[in-house]
Design a protein around this motif. Structure first.
Motif, short mmCIF file in Angstrom:
data_model
loop_
_atom_site.label_atom_id
_atom_site.label_comp_id
_atom_site.label_asym_id
_atom_site.label_seq_id
_atom_site.Cartn_x
_atom_site.Cartn_y
_atom_site.Cartn_z
N ARG A 113 0.83 -1.21 0.00
CA ARG A 113 0.00 0.00 0.00
C ARG A 113 0.86 1.25 0.00
N THR A 115 1.20 5.61 0.08
CA THR A 115 0.57 6.78 0.68
C THR A 115 0.51 7.91 -0.34
N LEU A 138 -2.69 1.51 -8.51
CA LEU A 138 -2.75 0.87 -7.20
C LEU A 138 -3.26 -0.56 -7.37
N ASN A 140 -5.45 -3.53 -5.14
CA ASN A 140 -6.27 -3.75 -3.94
C ASN A 140 -7.25 -4.90 -4.20
N THR A 141 -7.09 -6.05 -3.48
CA THR A 141 -6.09 -6.30 -2.45
C THR A 141 -4.72 -6.47 -3.11
N HIS A 142 -3.67 -6.35 -2.27
CA HIS A 142 -2.32 -6.47 -2.81
C HIS A 142 -1.80 -7.89 -2.59
N SER A 148 -3.54 -7.53 1.52
CA SER A 148 -3.78 -6.31 2.29
C SER A 148 -4.77 -5.41 1.55
N CYS A 149 -5.51 -4.60 2.33
CA CYS A 149 -6.55 -3.73 1.78
C CYS A 149 -6.27 -2.27 2.14
N TYR A 150 -6.62 -1.38 1.25
CA TYR A 150 -6.58 0.05 1.54
C TYR A 150 -7.83 0.45 2.33
N GLU A 154 -7.47 6.43 2.80
CA GLU A 154 -6.19 6.33 2.08
C GLU A 154 -6.42 6.46 0.57
N LEU A 155 -7.44 5.78 0.07
CA LEU A 155 -7.75 5.86 -1.35
C LEU A 155 -8.19 7.27 -1.74
#
Length: 341
Positions: A113, A115, A138, A140-142, A148-150, A154-155
């Motif tokens: 993720r 920033t 980006l 999502n999920t990564h 992992s999720c945003y 953050e998005l």
């Protein structure tokens, strides 16, 4: 009685359910290159509606939807900003260079993720020596981040950076429905933030083939030509699209079961002395590190002997993936195999 094999390598290994196969057999079809396949059109419209975007483009794979989008957003001597373990960079055969002639600005993320501050700092100033920043992407999920999720704020911050710098924002949403189910977010919020979204149907949703690229109508029309030159124009593709429609209707909410089972596996692994690290589990991916005293090849061979398949994910790293074809009885067998080591 022989026990069924357990395949934890990926959520791409699922097979269509009997009901999904029936939907495929009953699908009305036409020639999609002529725009005449009603089931493809229905899938594209339904997927776009779920994310609040205008149009969709059905493609054979998520790699194609990502690469078509990147090609449409960029040109040679431009640059894509993404996280350094992004699928578009690591797992798509250098497609950004091959198809688009573009450079890549790789940023280190927190389990994948990024920033808003990182991304803004990576946007190139005008300089004849630099490629021109043209796209922010980006995931999502990564995948490499262990699913992992945003968080939505953050998005939103990342989308604000993109808007202020007049840059399109693309989402590799190979497992975006896992993210939505895990966080309780609404896909239409994503349509408000992202210019384009790649949605995979053949991972957690269990369809045998296919991804949909979402965006504005004008953008999708541009992408049709790129899909064609990449060889992605399919004819009676409605038989495949029907599986995607069935998956959207029946296999989204059940992703919560995959997440629960992944948490169960993570707990079982954390209790084993030969496991030194388990990445936080948010969705259906479990990535863990083995102690150096237990070679990964030996661990995988032990599982294979018991009818369990898993993937090596780097030096001493293993990935388990829960999915439509994994049930609670299978989890019990996996836990027993882990306890034997």
């Amino acid at each position: 009685m022989t026990q069924p094999p357990i395949d934890l390598r990926s959520d791409t290994v699922t097979r269509p359910t009997p009901a999904m196969l029936e939907a495929m057999f009953r699908a009305p079809v036409g020639d999609d290159v002529y725009g005449e396949d009603p089931t493809v059109r229905a899938l594209e419209a339904e997927t776009a509606a779920r994310f609040g975007l205008e149009a969709g483009l059905f493609c054979p794979s998520g790699t194609m939807t990502n690469q078509v989008a990147i090609k449409a957003h960029t040109e040679p001597m431009s640059e894509v900003i993404c996280e350094q373990t992004s699928h578009i960079y690591l797992w798509e055969v250098g497609g950004i260079a091959f198809h688009s002639g573009a450079s890549v600005a790789l940023l280190p993320g927190d389990r994948g993720r990024l920033t808003a501050t990182q991304v803004e700092a990576a946007i190139r100033p005008e300089n004849v020596h630099y490629p021109i920043t043209r796209l922010i992407s980006l995931e999502n999920t990564h995948n490499r981040g262990g699913g992992s999720c945003y968080a939505l704020p953050e998005l939103e911050a990342l989308a604000d950076v993109a808007r202020r710098h007049h840059l399109p924002l693309h989402l590799d949403g190979a497992r975006v429905f896992n993210a939505l189910v895990a966080t309780g977010q609404d896909g239409r919020e994503y349509g408000r933030l992202f210019d384009t979204i790649s949605v995979c149907l053949s991972k957690g949703l269990g369809a045998p083939v296919g991804s949909v690229l979402l965006g504005s109508r004008a953008f999708v029309e541009k992408c049709k030509r790129i899909r064609k030159v990449m060889g992605g124009g399919m004819r009676q593709a409605g038989y495949l699209a029907a599986a995607g429609l069935y998956a959207l209707e029946h296999h989204v909410a059940r992703l919560a079961d995959d997440h629960r089972r992944a948490q169960q596996l993570a707990q079982a692994l954390a209790a084993r002395p030969y496991v030194t690290q388990v990445l936080p589990v948010e969705t259906n991916l479990v990535i863990f590190r083995l102690a150096d005293t237990l070679p990964a090849e030996q661990f995988l061979a032990h599982l294979e002997q018991r009818g369990i398949r898993a993937s090596s994910f780097g030096p001493q790293l293993i990935r388990f993936v829960t999915h439509l074809d994994i049930d609670d009885a299978m989890l019990t067998r996996v836990e027993a195999a882990l306890a034997e080591l």
